[in-house]
Design an enzyme around this catalytic site. Structure first.
Site, PDB file in Angstrom:
ATOM      1  N   TYR A 176       0.820  -1.215   0.000  1.00  6.17           N
ATOM      2  CA  TYR A 176       0.000   0.000   0.000  1.00  6.17           C
ATOM      3  C   TYR A 176       0.852   1.263   0.000  1.00  6.17           C
ATOM      4  O   TYR A 176       0.536   2.246  -0.673  1.00  6.17           O
ATOM      5  CB  TYR A 176      -1.007  -0.033   1.163  1.00  6.17           C
ATOM      6  CG  TYR A 176      -2.215  -0.867   0.817  1.00  6.17           C
ATOM      7  CD1 TYR A 176      -2.297  -2.211   1.179  1.00  6.17           C
ATOM      8  CD2 TYR A 176      -3.240  -0.341   0.028  1.00  6.17           C
ATOM      9  CE1 TYR A 176      -3.377  -2.988   0.804  1.00  6.17           C
ATOM     10  CE2 TYR A 176      -4.319  -1.112  -0.358  1.00  6.17           C
ATOM     11  CZ  TYR A 176      -4.384  -2.443   0.025  1.00  6.17           C
ATOM     12  OH  TYR A 176      -5.445  -3.210  -0.382  1.00  6.17           O
ATOM     13  N   HIS A 224     -15.080   1.386  -2.646  1.00  5.46           N
ATOM     14  CA  HIS A 224     -14.016   0.529  -2.093  1.00  5.46           C
ATOM     15  C   HIS A 224     -13.044   1.310  -1.229  1.00  5.46           C
ATOM     16  O   HIS A 224     -11.964   0.809  -0.910  1.00  5.46           O
ATOM     17  CB  HIS A 224     -13.250  -0.165  -3.237  1.00  5.46           C
ATOM     18  CG  HIS A 224     -14.094  -1.180  -3.968  1.00  5.46           C
ATOM     19  ND1 HIS A 224     -13.796  -1.609  -5.238  1.00  5.46           N
ATOM     20  CD2 HIS A 224     -15.244  -1.815  -3.621  1.00  5.46           C
ATOM     21  CE1 HIS A 224     -14.709  -2.487  -5.629  1.00  5.46           C
ATOM     22  NE2 HIS A 224     -15.599  -2.615  -4.677  1.00  5.46           N
TER      23      HIS A 224
HETATM   24  C1  BV8 Z   1     -18.025  -8.679  -0.293  1.00  2.00           C
HETATM   25  C2  BV8 Z   1      -9.936  -2.074  -2.820  1.00  2.00           C
HETATM   26  C3  BV8 Z   1     -19.332  -9.774   1.326  1.00  2.00           C
HETATM   27  C4  BV8 Z   1      -8.665  -2.658  -2.341  1.00  2.00           C
HETATM   28  C5  BV8 Z   1     -11.065  -3.794  -4.131  1.00  2.00           C
HETATM   29  C6  BV8 Z   1     -15.015 -15.618  -2.544  1.00  2.00           C
HETATM   30  C7  BV8 Z   1     -14.534 -15.233  -1.295  1.00  2.00           C
HETATM   31  C8  BV8 Z   1     -14.762 -13.960  -0.773  1.00  2.00           C
HETATM   32  C9  BV8 Z   1     -15.485 -13.036  -1.516  1.00  2.00           C
HETATM   33  C10 BV8 Z   1     -15.940 -13.428  -2.769  1.00  2.00           C
HETATM   34  C11 BV8 Z   1     -15.726 -14.686  -3.294  1.00  2.00           C
HETATM   35  N1  BV8 Z   1     -16.308 -14.739  -4.518  1.00  2.00           N
HETATM   36  C12 BV8 Z   1     -16.877 -13.554  -4.820  1.00  2.00           C
HETATM   37  C13 BV8 Z   1     -16.668 -12.773  -3.756  1.00  2.00           C
HETATM   38  C14 BV8 Z   1     -17.102 -11.410  -3.624  1.00  2.00           C
HETATM   39  C15 BV8 Z   1     -15.883 -10.543  -3.947  1.00  2.00           C
HETATM   40  C16 BV8 Z   1     -15.680 -10.554  -5.447  1.00  2.00           C
HETATM   41  O1  BV8 Z   1     -16.502  -9.992  -6.165  1.00  2.00           O
HETATM   42  N2  BV8 Z   1     -14.587 -11.210  -5.908  1.00  2.00           N
HETATM   43  C17 BV8 Z   1     -14.330 -11.278  -7.337  1.00  2.00           C
HETATM   44  C18 BV8 Z   1     -12.830 -11.182  -7.604  1.00  2.00           C
HETATM   45  C19 BV8 Z   1     -14.907 -12.587  -7.861  1.00  2.00           C
HETATM   46  N3  BV8 Z   1     -16.248  -9.256  -3.458  1.00  2.00           N
HETATM   47  C20 BV8 Z   1     -15.883  -8.905  -2.213  1.00  2.00           C
HETATM   48  O2  BV8 Z   1     -15.179  -9.561  -1.482  1.00  2.00           O
HETATM   49  C21 BV8 Z   1     -16.476  -7.593  -1.758  1.00  2.00           C
HETATM   50  N4  BV8 Z   1     -17.069  -7.798  -0.473  1.00  2.00           N
HETATM   51  O3  BV8 Z   1     -18.532  -9.334  -1.161  1.00  2.00           O
HETATM   52  O4  BV8 Z   1     -18.372  -8.784   1.026  1.00  2.00           O
HETATM   53  C22 BV8 Z   1     -19.657  -9.539   2.746  1.00  2.00           C
HETATM   54  C23 BV8 Z   1     -20.934  -9.100   3.073  1.00  2.00           C
HETATM   55  C24 BV8 Z   1     -21.248  -8.944   4.423  1.00  2.00           C
HETATM   56  C25 BV8 Z   1     -20.284  -9.181   5.406  1.00  2.00           C
HETATM   57  C26 BV8 Z   1     -18.998  -9.596   5.048  1.00  2.00           C
HETATM   58  C27 BV8 Z   1     -18.674  -9.779   3.715  1.00  2.00           C
HETATM   59  C28 BV8 Z   1     -15.374  -6.557  -1.615  1.00  2.00           C
HETATM   60  C29 BV8 Z   1     -14.763  -6.276  -2.955  1.00  2.00           C
HETATM   61  C30 BV8 Z   1     -13.820  -5.076  -2.832  1.00  2.00           C
HETATM   62  C31 BV8 Z   1     -12.407  -5.535  -3.034  1.00  2.00           C
HETATM   63  N5  BV8 Z   1     -11.537  -4.352  -3.049  1.00  2.00           N
HETATM   64  N6  BV8 Z   1     -10.308  -2.693  -4.094  1.00  2.00           N
HETATM   65  C32 BV8 Z   1      -7.490  -2.142  -3.129  1.00  2.00           C
HETATM   66  O5  BV8 Z   1      -7.662  -1.421  -4.137  1.00  2.00           O
HETATM   67  O6  BV8 Z   1      -6.361  -2.442  -2.689  1.00  2.00           O
HETATM   68  S1  BV8 Z   1     -11.535  -4.430  -5.609  1.00  2.00           S
HETATM   69  C33 BV8 Z   1     -10.471  -4.009  -6.864  1.00  2.00           C
HETATM   70  O7  BV8 Z   1     -11.074  -4.579  -8.034  1.00  2.00           O
HETATM   71  C34 BV8 Z   1     -10.377  -2.535  -7.193  1.00  2.00           C
HETATM   72  O8  BV8 Z   1     -11.204  -1.695  -6.445  1.00  2.00           O
HETATM   73  C35 BV8 Z   1     -10.816  -2.495  -8.649  1.00  2.00           C
HETATM   74  O9  BV8 Z   1     -11.354  -1.298  -9.021  1.00  2.00           O
HETATM   75  C36 BV8 Z   1     -11.838  -3.543  -8.595  1.00  2.00           C
HETATM   76  C37 BV8 Z   1     -12.500  -4.031  -9.813  1.00  2.00           C
HETATM   77  O10 BV8 Z   1     -11.520  -4.237 -10.793  1.00  2.00           O
HETATM   78  P1  BV8 Z   1     -11.596  -3.262 -12.071  1.00  2.00           P
HETATM   79  O11 BV8 Z   1     -11.712  -1.868 -11.580  1.00  2.00           O
HETATM   80  O12 BV8 Z   1     -12.650  -3.743 -12.983  1.00  2.00           O
HETATM   81  O13 BV8 Z   1     -10.155  -3.414 -12.666  1.00  2.00           O
HETATM   82  P2  BV8 Z   1      -9.645  -4.575 -13.615  1.00  2.00           P
HETATM   83  O14 BV8 Z   1      -8.163  -4.482 -13.641  1.00  2.00           O
HETATM   84  O15 BV8 Z   1     -10.324  -5.856 -13.266  1.00  2.00           O
HETATM   85  O16 BV8 Z   1     -10.228  -4.167 -15.052  1.00  2.00           O
HETATM   86  C38 BV8 Z   1      -9.758  -3.009 -15.686  1.00  2.00           C
HETATM   87  C39 BV8 Z   1     -10.649  -2.807 -16.896  1.00  2.00           C
HETATM   88  O17 BV8 Z   1     -10.254  -1.596 -17.536  1.00  2.00           O
HETATM   89  C40 BV8 Z   1     -10.527  -3.916 -17.931  1.00  2.00           C
HETATM   90  O18 BV8 Z   1     -11.813  -4.257 -18.392  1.00  2.00           O
HETATM   91  C41 BV8 Z   1      -9.709  -3.261 -19.067  1.00  2.00           C
HETATM   92  O19 BV8 Z   1     -10.113  -3.748 -20.340  1.00  2.00           O
HETATM   93  C42 BV8 Z   1     -10.129  -1.828 -18.914  1.00  2.00           C
HETATM   94  N7  BV8 Z   1      -9.156  -0.850 -19.411  1.00  2.00           N
HETATM   95  C43 BV8 Z   1      -7.794  -0.971 -19.488  1.00  2.00           C
HETATM   96  N8  BV8 Z   1      -7.275   0.178 -20.000  1.00  2.00           N
HETATM   97  C44 BV8 Z   1      -8.336   1.026 -20.229  1.00  2.00           C
HETATM   98  C45 BV8 Z   1      -9.518   0.378 -19.840  1.00  2.00           C
HETATM   99  N9  BV8 Z   1     -10.738   0.946 -19.942  1.00  2.00           N
HETATM  100  C46 BV8 Z   1     -10.787   2.189 -20.451  1.00  2.00           C
HETATM  101  N10 BV8 Z   1      -9.692   2.888 -20.825  1.00  2.00           N
HETATM  102  C47 BV8 Z   1      -8.459   2.341 -20.736  1.00  2.00           C
HETATM  103  N11 BV8 Z   1      -7.365   3.031 -21.126  1.00  2.00           N
END
Ligand code: BV8
Ligand code: ZN
Length: 255
Positions: A67, A129
């Site tokens: 971080y 987030h």
């Molecule tokens: C929750 C902060 C429930 C931290 C982030 C199994 C176990 C545990 C949980 C889960 C599980 N399965 C599913 C879950 C739920 C989980 C989840 O969704 N997991 C995913 C991976 C499957 N979610 C959670 O855990 C959430 N909490 O569910 O809690 C709960 C309820 C009650 C009580 C207790 C618990 C919490 C999720 C938050 C995680 N924290 N960030 C940090 O930053 O250090 S998430 C992290 O991913 C970032 O915030 C990021 O923004 C986010 C999403 O990713 P994207 O933003 O989409 O980024 P990515 O790289 O993926 O994509 C980039 C995109 O941009 C691409 O499409 C690319 O093509 C495009 N791009 C590239 N260049 C450009 C562009 N677009 C435009 N212009 C460009 N130039």
């Protein structure tokens, strides 16, 4: 592409309320690494492995090192034309809401630059987030602006809460942690009330944030996507514009 842009502009022009959802892609052209892109790794660690309470409990030094590195890296990044165009759009459309998954604070910096010191628009930027430049106390919850330089030499040198002495952590939501009820509730309300959800730069895989466009669709609205690639949200989109946010978003909103 022009007919897609024209159709997207027409949808936005006819919408009384618009909600915007952004992800890491909107900050890519500012130099901030995306999560799932090639440069998303840090010392071969995947974000999903480090951005968890378990990782912090197991190895707080490593998590704080990651971080601190991101914090100082982001401090040298600037908002790009997509952030500025979205900030201008928010300023010109008081009923619009911007929901961001990003923790880099670049939307707020762009909003302040567009509207001067008035951070009024900043409270229509919902950081679902959290924010990487803020610390939160693991014990009493006290929030404060975080230091850029973190001494990660020993567990004893890690930052402590000025109020209760508890361990400080970055004020972000980790995987497996609940989002702030009030913030995600406001995001879902905005999604329900919006006629258009503009989705910029997200892979749409992280929930509950990825539900925002689905909620707009479910309440009869349309989704417009800006992304160089197809995503799981593309199939919900009335228009999906293939290209980088830095040029497409200003063209779409103010072209
Ligand atoms: C929750 C902060 C429930 C931290 C982030 C199994 C176990 C545990 C949980 C889960 C599980 N399965 C599913 C879950 C739920 C989980 C989840 O969704 N997991 C995913 C991976 C499957 N979610 C959670 O855990 C959430 N909490 O569910 O809690 C709960 C309820 C009650 C009580 C207790 C618990 C919490 C999720 C938050 C995680 N924290 N960030 C940090 O930053 O250090 S998430 C992290 O991913 C970032 O915030 C990021 O923004 C986010 C999403 O990713 P994207 O933003 O989409 O980024 P990515 O790289 O993926 O994509 C980039 C995109 O941009 C691409 O499409 C690319 O093509 C495009 N791009 C590239 N260049 C450009 C562009 N677009 C435009 N212009 C460009 N130039
Ligand atoms: Zn405390």
């Amino acid at each position: 592409m022009t007919d897609g842009v024209d159709r997207a502009r027409d949808l936005l022009a006819r919408a009384r309320r618009v909600v915007v959802l952004t992800g890491a892609g909107v900050s890519a052209e500012s130099g901030v690494p995306t999560f799932r892109g090639s440069q998303g790794l840090w010392r071969s660690h995947r974000p999903e492995d480090l951005a968890t309470p378990e990782a912090f409990a197991r190895d707080p030094l490593l998590v704080w090192e990651w971080y601190a590195w991101r914090r100082s890296f982001i401090a040298r990044c600037e908002p790009n034309p997509a952030h500025t165009a979205l900030a201008r759009y928010l300023a010109d459309h008081p009923t619009a809401t911007l929901v961001t998954q990003n923790v880099d604070g670049l939307h707020q910096r762009a909003a302040r630059a567009v509207r001067g010191a008035d951070t009024g628009d900043a409270d229509r930027v919902l950081e679902v987030h959290g924010a990487i430049h803020r610390d939160r106390c693991s014990s009493c919850g006290l929030r404060a602006v975080g230091a850029e330089a973190i001494d990660t030499s020993t567990p004893q040198t890690l930052p402590r809460c000025a109020s209760c002495g508890g361990a400080l952590r970055p004020d972000v939501v980790w995987f497996g942690e609940a989002l702030d009820e009030a913030v995600i509730g406001a995001a879902f309300r905005a999604a329900r009330e919006a006629e258009v959800c503009l989705v910029v730069g997200t892979s749409g895989v992280v929930y509950p944030a990825a539900s925002v466009p689905e909620i707009t669709r479910a309440s009869g609205g349309s989704v417009v996507e800006v992304n160089p690639e197809e995503t799981p949200l593309t199939r919900y989109a009335a228009v999906s514009l293939r290209g980088p946010a830095g040029s497409l978003v200003p063209h779409l909103l103010h072209g």
